[in-house]
Design an enzyme around this catalytic site. Structure first.
Site, mmCIF file in Angstrom:
data_model
loop_
_atom_site.group_PDB
_atom_site.id
_atom_site.type_symbol
_atom_site.label_atom_id
_atom_site.label_comp_id
_atom_site.label_asym_id
_atom_site.label_seq_id
_atom_site.Cartn_x
_atom_site.Cartn_y
_atom_site.Cartn_z
ATOM 1 N N LYS A 78 14.370 10.085 -20.863
ATOM 2 C CA LYS A 78 15.146 10.357 -20.314
ATOM 3 C C LYS A 78 15.900 10.974 -19.833
ATOM 4 O O LYS A 78 15.737 12.042 -20.177
ATOM 5 C CB LYS A 78 16.573 9.027 -21.829
ATOM 6 C CG LYS A 78 17.906 8.978 -21.646
ATOM 7 C CD LYS A 78 18.262 8.251 -22.128
ATOM 8 C CE LYS A 78 19.886 7.857 -21.824
ATOM 9 N NZ LYS A 78 21.285 7.296 -23.126
ATOM 10 N N SER A 159 23.365 3.187 -22.401
ATOM 11 C CA SER A 159 22.987 3.665 -21.416
ATOM 12 C C SER A 159 21.369 3.986 -21.519
ATOM 13 O O SER A 159 21.070 4.255 -20.491
ATOM 14 C CB SER A 159 23.774 5.461 -21.419
ATOM 15 O OG SER A 159 23.003 5.711 -22.191
ATOM 16 N N SER A 183 23.565 2.996 -27.202
ATOM 17 C CA SER A 183 22.158 2.972 -25.842
ATOM 18 C C SER A 183 20.841 3.094 -26.354
ATOM 19 O O SER A 183 20.606 3.038 -25.856
ATOM 20 C CB SER A 183 23.196 4.740 -25.409
ATOM 21 O OG SER A 183 23.875 4.422 -24.412
#
Ligand code: GLN
Length: 494
Positions: A78, A159, A183
């Site tokens: 990420k 997210s 998330s």
């Protein structure tokens, strides 16, 4: 070649060890799949040369019999994790040209164990969002399509939407993610993948771009429960550089996978039956209860009375911490700088240009609730309510509950533009089942349970006692065994 991307992380590990495949061919297969999937916009930065270089080193170590636990396994990271020498953006214009000189502890743990990084995965800007639509690098498109209108672009959740979509589309074997209010678990639920947010303090936050420091935790997204267990073992551990990281031994989580759940007490909280919840989600939740019961668990109804305050409290605490964490993006130290008449003008111009609208909204809310006169009324009060939310769980666990079962999300994934465009609170409601877990610092796992009538995946959430991730892996694997197998979408994008 392509079937190499269809191996699970565990299968790939075993195939590498028995020399059936090489790290280089496995990496090439993934790089090839990534190249064909640019339409999905999962990666902000691809690092093929680095990946192939790491693969060569892994092959050498495998040949020497000197392999780490994740040797030669290609994963995605990420883009909130700082990576040494590789651009790290947090999906924000303000960090567009930021290349860290250091590596986050969690990603460096993964590399230490032999993992190969394919690149940096897209996300909502500064991890603020539930659909990946706030990314300054454009939204991620989920590989999943809705049966009734296959042309609609479905969101992968957020997210960690780049992470969830890349794993579901087989563009990496596993991905790192972070979870401040949901998330990891919400995007996992939206894409038919597994995501675990470990106990607060289990993974180091060092080198991960901070959103709300008292809530943020790192964790993996994978296609199976076993793969999540393998990833977490490498990610977790004490780190002297993060004072909130906990000095407890890391278990071999993989051993918990497939273990009997006989006699485990599962709490089903009545407050999670929220008004307006679709009958399909309620039925799915009941199905989850039935699967665990069949596996020998004991089901008890529990009450978590402060649940209804979790979302409003989260949207005070998270923005408050964010407004303070994001003060560092001032045009002086990192990334973007816009020229101004004087220093204040330079700050204003830089921040106005560098931050997107959702990030600016959070900074304004946070600054407001921390300001003199409002601090006691909002922030201090929210902290008190947070203690009560935690106490609800403490009481349930003290009464003998081993884990709590809830749906992971109140709906299946929606299409781009369908939620939150007129009212941000509509988007915030996505986290109604997940934020309590961050507020209480507990571990939570999302595990797929099949698909809804619209063809999109549904996820169940299990919440555990602090540092009892093993219980969650055992229970999640019982659900995984009972649930219909997830058939990931065929690559219509390639
Ligand atoms: N969707 C939530 C938010 O927008 C949670 C985000 C997260 O966990 N990083 O704040």
């Amino acid at each position: 070649m392509s079937e190499l991307t269809h191996l699970t992380l565990a299968q790939a590990r075993d195939a590498l060890r028995s020399k059936k495949i090489s790290a280089t061919e496995l990496t090439k297969a993934h790089l090839n799949a990534m190249e064909k999937a640019r339409l999905l916009n999962c990666y902000i930065t691809e690092t093929p040369e680095l990946a192939l270089d790491q693969a060569r080193q892994s092959d050498a170590r495998l040949a020497e019999g000197n392999a780490g636990p994740l040797e030669g396994l290609p994963i995605g990271v990420k883009d909130l994790y700082c990576t040494k020498g590789v651009r790290t953006t947090a999906a924000s214009r303000i960090l567009d040209h930021f290349t860290p000189t250091y590596e986050s502890t969690v990603s460096s743990n993964l590399m230490r164990d032999g993992a190969i990084s394919l690149g940096k995965l897209n996300l909502d800007e500064f991890a603020m969002g539930s659909s990946n639509e706030t990314s300054a690098f454009g939204p991620v498109v989920s590989p999943w399509r809705r049966r009734s209108d296959p042309e609609a672009k479905i969101v992968p959740g957020g997210s960690s939407g780049g992470s969830s979509a890349a794993v579901a589309a087989h563009l990496c074997l596993a991905a790192t993610a972070t979870d401040t209010g949901g998330s990891i678990r919400q995007p996992a639920a939206f894409t038919g993948t597994v995501g675990i947010k470990p106990t607060y303090g289990r993974c180091s936050r060092w080198g991960i771009v901070a959103f709300a420091s008292s809530l943020d935790q790192a964790g993996p997204i994978t296609r199976t429960v076993r793969d999540a267990a393998i990833m977490l073992r490498s990610m977790a551990g004490h780190d002297a550089k993060d004072t909130t990281s906990v000095d407890l031994p890391v278990s071999d989580y993989e051993k918990a996978v497939g273990q009997s759940v006989k006699g485990r007490r599962i709490g089903v909280p009545k407050e999670y039956r929220i008004e307006g919840m679709s009958p399909e989600i309620l039925q799915f939740w009941d199905q989850g209860v039935a699967w665990l019961k069949d596996a020998g668990a004991e089901i008890v109804e529990i009450s978590l009375p402060h649940t209804k305050y979790a979302l409003p409290t989260y949207y005070i605490i998270a923005p408050a911490e964010a407004s303070s964490n994001l003060a560092r993006y001032d045009g002086v130290r990192y990334g973007l700088r816009e020229a101004g008449r004087d220093i204040a003008d330079m700050y204003e111009k830089t921040r106005a240009k560098g931050f997107g609208s959702e990030v600016r909204r959070r900074i304004m809310i946070g600054t407001y609730v921390l300001s003199a006169g409002y601090y006691d009324a909002y922030y201090v009060r929210a902290q008190k309510v947070r203690s009560l939310i935690k106490q609800d769980f403490d009481l349930a666990f003290a009464a003998g509950v081993d884990a709590v079962l809830t749906p992971a999300t109140p709906s299946t994934a929606f299409a781009q533009g369908e939620q939150g465009s007129n009212d941000p609170v509509e988007m915030y409601l996505n986290d109604v089942f997940t934020v309590t877990v961050n507020m209480a610092g507990l571990p939570g796992i999302a595990v797929p349970g099949g698909c809804a009538a619209n063809g999109l995946p549904l996820g169940l959430q299990l919440i555990g006692r602090p540092f009892e991730e093993e219980t969650l892996f055992a229970l999640a694997s019982a659900i995984e065994q009972a649930a219909p197998k997830i058939e990931y979408p065929k690559p219509w994008w390639a």
